[in-house]
Enzyme design. Structure first.
Site, PDB file in Angstrom:
ATOM      1  N   ASP A   1       0.830  -1.212   0.000  1.00  8.37           N
ATOM      2  CA  ASP A   1       0.000   0.000   0.000  1.00  8.37           C
ATOM      3  C   ASP A   1       0.865   1.263   0.000  1.00  8.37           C
ATOM      4  OD1 ASP A   1      -2.308   1.454  -0.005  1.00  8.37           O
ATOM      5  OD2 ASP A   1      -2.781   1.133   2.105  1.00  8.37           O
ATOM      6  N   GLY A   2       0.335   2.322  -0.591  1.00 11.55           N
ATOM      7  CA  GLY A   2       0.995   3.627  -0.509  1.00 11.55           C
ATOM      8  C   GLY A   2       1.657   4.093  -1.797  1.00 11.55           C
TER       9      GLY A   2
ATOM     10  N   LEU B   1      -7.379  -5.196   6.786  1.00 10.17           N
ATOM     11  CA  LEU B   1      -6.998  -6.356   5.976  1.00 10.17           C
ATOM     12  C   LEU B   1      -7.428  -6.206   4.520  1.00 10.17           C
ATOM     13  CD1 LEU B   1      -5.519  -8.910   6.590  1.00 10.17           C
ATOM     14  CD2 LEU B   1      -7.619  -9.941   7.399  1.00 10.17           C
TER      15      LEU B   1
ATOM     16  N   LEU C   1      12.014 -20.184  -3.951  1.00 12.93           N
ATOM     17  CA  LEU C   1      10.911 -19.357  -3.443  1.00 12.93           C
ATOM     18  C   LEU C   1       9.676 -19.451  -4.346  1.00 12.93           C
ATOM     19  CD1 LEU C   1       9.931 -16.927  -1.578  1.00 12.93           C
ATOM     20  CD2 LEU C   1      10.796 -15.437  -3.388  1.00 12.93           C
TER      21      LEU C   1
ATOM     22  N   HIS D   1       2.975   3.347  -8.929  1.00 11.60           N
ATOM     23  CA  HIS D   1       2.849   1.914  -9.224  1.00 11.60           C
ATOM     24  C   HIS D   1       4.112   1.390  -9.924  1.00 11.60           C
ATOM     25  CE1 HIS D   1      -1.094   1.978  -7.682  1.00 11.60           C
ATOM     26  NE2 HIS D   1      -1.647   2.650  -8.671  1.00 11.60           N
TER      27      HIS D   1
ATOM     28  N   ARG E   1     -11.084   1.813  -9.918  1.00  4.64           N
ATOM     29  CA  ARG E   1     -10.157   2.933 -10.144  1.00  4.64           C
ATOM     30  C   ARG E   1     -10.251   3.424 -11.590  1.00  4.64           C
ATOM     31  NH1 ARG E   1      -4.913   2.285  -6.379  1.00  4.64           N
ATOM     32  NH2 ARG E   1      -6.041   1.593  -4.555  1.00  4.64           N
TER      33      ARG E   1
ATOM     34  N   GLY F   1       0.216   5.384  -4.418  1.00  2.73           N
ATOM     35  CA  GLY F   1      -0.383   6.663  -4.814  1.00  2.73           C
ATOM     36  C   GLY F   1       0.183   7.800  -3.980  1.00  2.73           C
TER      37      GLY F   1
HETATM   38  C1  FPP Z   1      -1.817   0.112  -3.426  1.00  5.46           C
HETATM   39  O1  FPP Z   1      -1.373   1.452  -3.423  1.00  5.46           O
HETATM   40  C2  FPP Z   1      -1.275  -0.593  -4.581  1.00  5.46           C
HETATM   41  C3  FPP Z   1      -2.023  -1.186  -5.559  1.00  5.46           C
HETATM   42  C4  FPP Z   1      -3.479  -1.205  -5.546  1.00  5.46           C
HETATM   43  C5  FPP Z   1      -1.389  -1.822  -6.727  1.00  5.46           C
HETATM   44  C6  FPP Z   1      -0.145  -2.622  -6.476  1.00  5.46           C
HETATM   45  C7  FPP Z   1       0.541  -2.783  -7.745  1.00  5.46           C
HETATM   46  C8  FPP Z   1       1.866  -2.780  -7.943  1.00  5.46           C
HETATM   47  C9  FPP Z   1       2.854  -2.700  -6.850  1.00  5.46           C
HETATM   48  C10 FPP Z   1       2.407  -2.804  -9.334  1.00  5.46           C
HETATM   49  C11 FPP Z   1       2.262  -4.088 -10.091  1.00  5.46           C
HETATM   50  C12 FPP Z   1       2.563  -5.313  -9.333  1.00  5.46           C
HETATM   51  C13 FPP Z   1       3.434  -6.295  -9.649  1.00  5.46           C
HETATM   52  C14 FPP Z   1       3.343  -7.552  -8.852  1.00  5.46           C
HETATM   53  C15 FPP Z   1       4.459  -6.197 -10.717  1.00  5.46           C
HETATM   54  P1  FPP Z   1      -2.446   2.609  -3.584  1.00  5.46           P
HETATM   55  O2  FPP Z   1      -2.534   2.959  -5.030  1.00  5.46           O
HETATM   56  O3  FPP Z   1      -3.732   2.210  -2.962  1.00  5.46           O
HETATM   57  O4  FPP Z   1      -1.751   3.765  -2.798  1.00  5.46           O
HETATM   58  P2  FPP Z   1      -2.460   4.921  -1.957  1.00  5.46           P
HETATM   59  O5  FPP Z   1      -3.222   4.242  -0.853  1.00  5.46           O
HETATM   60  O6  FPP Z   1      -1.316   5.734  -1.471  1.00  5.46           O
HETATM   61  O7  FPP Z   1      -3.349   5.665  -2.919  1.00  5.46           O
END
Ligand code: FPP
Length: 244
Positions: free
Chosen positions: A24-25, A199, A135, A41, A75, A27
């Protein structure tokens, strides 16, 4: 030499077997820098790659990440497109490094609504990585914990309807065998970044006795030392599984 990212032999004996992460985080990381969310991302997918390599290096057996939830389709289309594109890019590059690092990649979730190219790549990755013995990285994609539990219940109900099972044969073990994670031990440790204390529909069934570790760090800022700190915090916990 031992430093804060490597573990002593005594620590290695107590390492978790399975770590899961809510990434998370992304954005917020981008916003702090005046960048579009999609830049977060991109950085986040690099952090995921480094995290997986670190887990492989320290001898972790399983690493499960929440890449895209069943709710993330809400989104903006552009953001969804970028995440799908990053997954595709990652898989294309991972196919070579997976073999070199003996990493097995698996996918948890309903893959049917994913873009065709990504699905084909997932099938290819699956076929190549099946024989890898190091892994195992589980990427949760179009994944929701409630959806997974409902799917397991439906699959067992179908077997009851077909006369193969009796209702009383439905046990937690049988339910577990119908989850995407069948055969994978439950996560010992669930890490969530960016300080959120929830969660969010992640591994609801599997995390019944998992230890939680929440850090204020944003996912793209996570380093090997941060993962080592989370693992050390886990090793200091006293797990009782409901006993004394
Ligand atoms: C949450 O941050 C993150 C996501 C919803 C997407 C996770 C995706 C990746 C890390 C990229 C692709 C993944 C792989 C496995 C190559 P958020 O957008 O909710 O952040 P925020 O809460 O700060 O808005």
């Amino acid at each position: 030499m031992q430093n804060n990212t490597t573990f002593s032999p005594e620590e290695i004996a107590r390492l978790p077997v399975h770590i899961a992460a809510i990434m998370d985080g992304n954005g917020r990381w981008a916003k702090k820098r005046g960048l579009p969310r999609t830049a977060g991302h991109r950085e986040g997918s690099e952090t995921f790659r480094r995290a997986a390599e670190y887990m492989a290096d320290i001898g972790m057996r399983y690493f499960t990440v929440y890449a895209f939830s069943t709710e993330n389709w809400k989104r903006p289309a552009e953001e969804v497109g970028v995440i799908m594109g990053l997954l595709e890019k990652y898989l294309q590059e991972a196919i070579d490094s997976m073999v070199a690092k003996n990493i097995r990649l698996c996918f948890f979730g309903d893959l049917t609504p994913l873009p065709d190219r990504l699905r084909r790549l997932i099938e290819r990755t699956d076929a190549i990585s099946r024989d890898m013995t190091g892994l195992q990285v589980n990427v949760c994609l179009n994944y929701g914990g409630r959806q997974e539990i409902a799917r397991a219940a439906r699959r067992l109900a179908e077997r009851v309807a077909a006369g193969e099972l009796r209702p009383e044969d439905i046990t937690p073990e049988r339910m577990g065998d119908e989850m995407y994670s069948a055969g994978v031990p439950d996560p010992d440790l669930v890490i969530r970044t960016s300080g959120e204390l929830r969660l969010s529909n992640f591994l609801l069934w599997q995390s019944a006795y998992s230890e939680f570790y929440v850090t204020d760090k944003l996912w793209p800022d996570m380093t090997e030392a941060d993962f080592a700190e989370a693992i050390r915090a886990y090793m200091g916990r006293n797990r009782r599984f409901g006993g004394l």
